[in-house]
Design a protein around this motif. Structure first.
Motif, short mmCIF file in Angstrom:
data_model
loop_
_atom_site.label_atom_id
_atom_site.label_comp_id
_atom_site.label_asym_id
_atom_site.label_seq_id
_atom_site.Cartn_x
_atom_site.Cartn_y
_atom_site.Cartn_z
N MET A 88 0.40 -1.41 -0.49
CA MET A 88 -0.01 -0.29 -0.25
C MET A 88 1.03 0.99 -0.23
O MET A 88 0.59 2.32 -1.27
CB MET A 88 -1.18 -0.10 1.00
N VAL A 89 1.87 1.19 0.79
CA VAL A 89 2.52 2.57 0.60
C VAL A 89 3.51 2.65 -0.42
O VAL A 89 3.25 3.86 -1.44
CB VAL A 89 4.18 1.89 1.47
N ILE A 90 3.93 1.26 -1.07
CA ILE A 90 4.26 1.62 -2.37
C ILE A 90 3.18 2.13 -3.59
O ILE A 90 2.87 3.78 -4.52
CB ILE A 90 4.51 0.57 -3.10
N ARG A 91 2.15 1.76 -3.53
CA ARG A 91 0.96 2.45 -4.31
C ARG A 91 0.93 4.18 -3.83
O ARG A 91 0.57 4.50 -4.43
CB ARG A 91 -0.55 1.45 -4.10
N CYS A 92 1.29 4.56 -2.39
CA CYS A 92 0.46 6.02 -2.54
C CYS A 92 2.06 6.81 -2.97
O CYS A 92 1.21 7.89 -3.21
CB CYS A 92 0.62 5.61 -0.43
N LEU A 93 2.73 5.54 -2.68
CA LEU A 93 4.36 6.93 -3.44
C LEU A 93 4.53 6.37 -4.95
O LEU A 93 4.90 7.81 -5.72
CB LEU A 93 5.21 5.91 -3.04
N GLU A 94 3.77 5.71 -5.93
CA GLU A 94 2.70 5.94 -6.71
C GLU A 94 3.53 7.21 -7.85
O GLU A 94 4.12 7.21 -9.00
CB GLU A 94 1.80 5.47 -7.42
N HIS A 95 2.19 8.31 -7.17
CA HIS A 95 2.44 9.38 -8.58
C HIS A 95 2.96 10.85 -7.49
O HIS A 95 2.65 11.91 -7.40
CB HIS A 95 0.97 9.60 -8.51
N LEU A 110 4.18 2.36 10.77
CA LEU A 110 5.18 2.85 9.33
C LEU A 110 6.10 2.98 8.82
O LEU A 110 6.49 3.30 8.27
CB LEU A 110 3.60 4.01 9.16
N THR A 111 7.10 3.00 10.00
CA THR A 111 8.22 3.59 9.98
C THR A 111 9.33 2.34 9.97
O THR A 111 10.10 2.30 9.02
CB THR A 111 8.95 4.13 11.67
N GLN A 112 8.56 0.84 10.32
CA GLN A 112 9.02 0.15 10.49
C GLN A 112 9.06 -0.42 8.25
O GLN A 112 10.26 -0.99 8.20
CB GLN A 112 8.44 -1.07 11.13
N SER A 113 7.91 -0.06 9.04
CA SER A 113 7.87 -0.72 6.89
C SER A 113 8.54 0.37 5.52
O SER A 113 9.51 0.05 4.82
CB SER A 113 6.41 0.23 6.64
N LEU A 114 8.86 1.83 6.13
CA LEU A 114 9.41 2.58 5.26
C LEU A 114 10.66 2.22 5.50
O LEU A 114 11.92 2.30 4.44
CB LEU A 114 9.32 3.73 5.84
#
Lengths: 115, 115
Positions: free
Chosen positions: B22-29, B49-53
């Motif tokens: 989901m993070v990747i999709r949020c950063l898509e644009h 979220l920090t962990q994931s990032l």
DNA sequence: CTGGATCCAAGTTGATACTG
DNA sequence: CAGTATCAACTTGGATCCAG
């Protein structure tokens, strides 16, 4: 693949639980027996393989066929739904082949930075 | 998607950890700030979220950019490697759209059998 | 605003022993 | 042969509080 030394688990893309993807690939070319599956899947315990197969069965990816006979014989086979997963799996493998060097480099760089 | 009611987590295909896809999709644009990411990702705690990032950063999927200024401002952005994941992700989504009814049916049937 | 620190509940995987 | 039962270890995600 399947080799603990060439860890296919470096890719961020996963199908189902830890063994599901490998199980599906093992069934790709026809039905396999429970103990046949345990050969390529080195190290999987009976319990965990059973769990994985049950989950796959529940989701309609594989069917369990019990053959009657003098000795017990159970086979697992891909359903069309399970087989349809091969397509996105191929896409995932293509990605991995194309990019796993980049990924390894990034990890090494990160590890170096950490030191 | 991202809606807890329309659980995209029914698909067996996962990218990275729970939030990575989901993070990747949020950063898509384009780049997004930390707190901007928390909006669509309802319910994610700052720590997770920090962990994931951090994991994504370690693997070279995103870059973290800290802008200097009076107030703190950190943006995350996809790298080319991260962007390359969009392709297999599209394949995964295509599979899900095509087959999620089958999957749901199989689960219902299994649940019915269990009763 | 962007996290770090701590603690904790829950889920996942596995080792080992046993069974129809 | 194809599992089941039990228990231990490890990992994940999250809640809560705190800090630069």
């Amino acid at each position: 693949m399947f080799d603990p030394v060439c860890p296919s688990d470096l890719t961020p893309i996963r199908f189902g639980d830890k063994w599901a993807g490998m199980v599906i690939r093992c069934l790709e070319h026809g039905p396999r027996r429970f103990s046949e599956l345990r050969i390529p899947l080195r190290g999987v315990t009976a319990k965990v393989l059973t769990q994985s197969l049950r989950a796959l069965e529940r989701d309609g990816m594989v069917v369990r066929v019990e053959h009657s006979g003098p000795i017990r014989r159970v086979e697992y086979e891909l359903t069309p739904l399970g087989r349809s997963l091969l397509e996105p799996m191929a896409a995932a493998c293509a990605w991995a082949e194309e990019h796993w060097e980049e990924l390894l480099d990034a990890r090494e760089a990160a590890a170096a930075r950490a030191r």
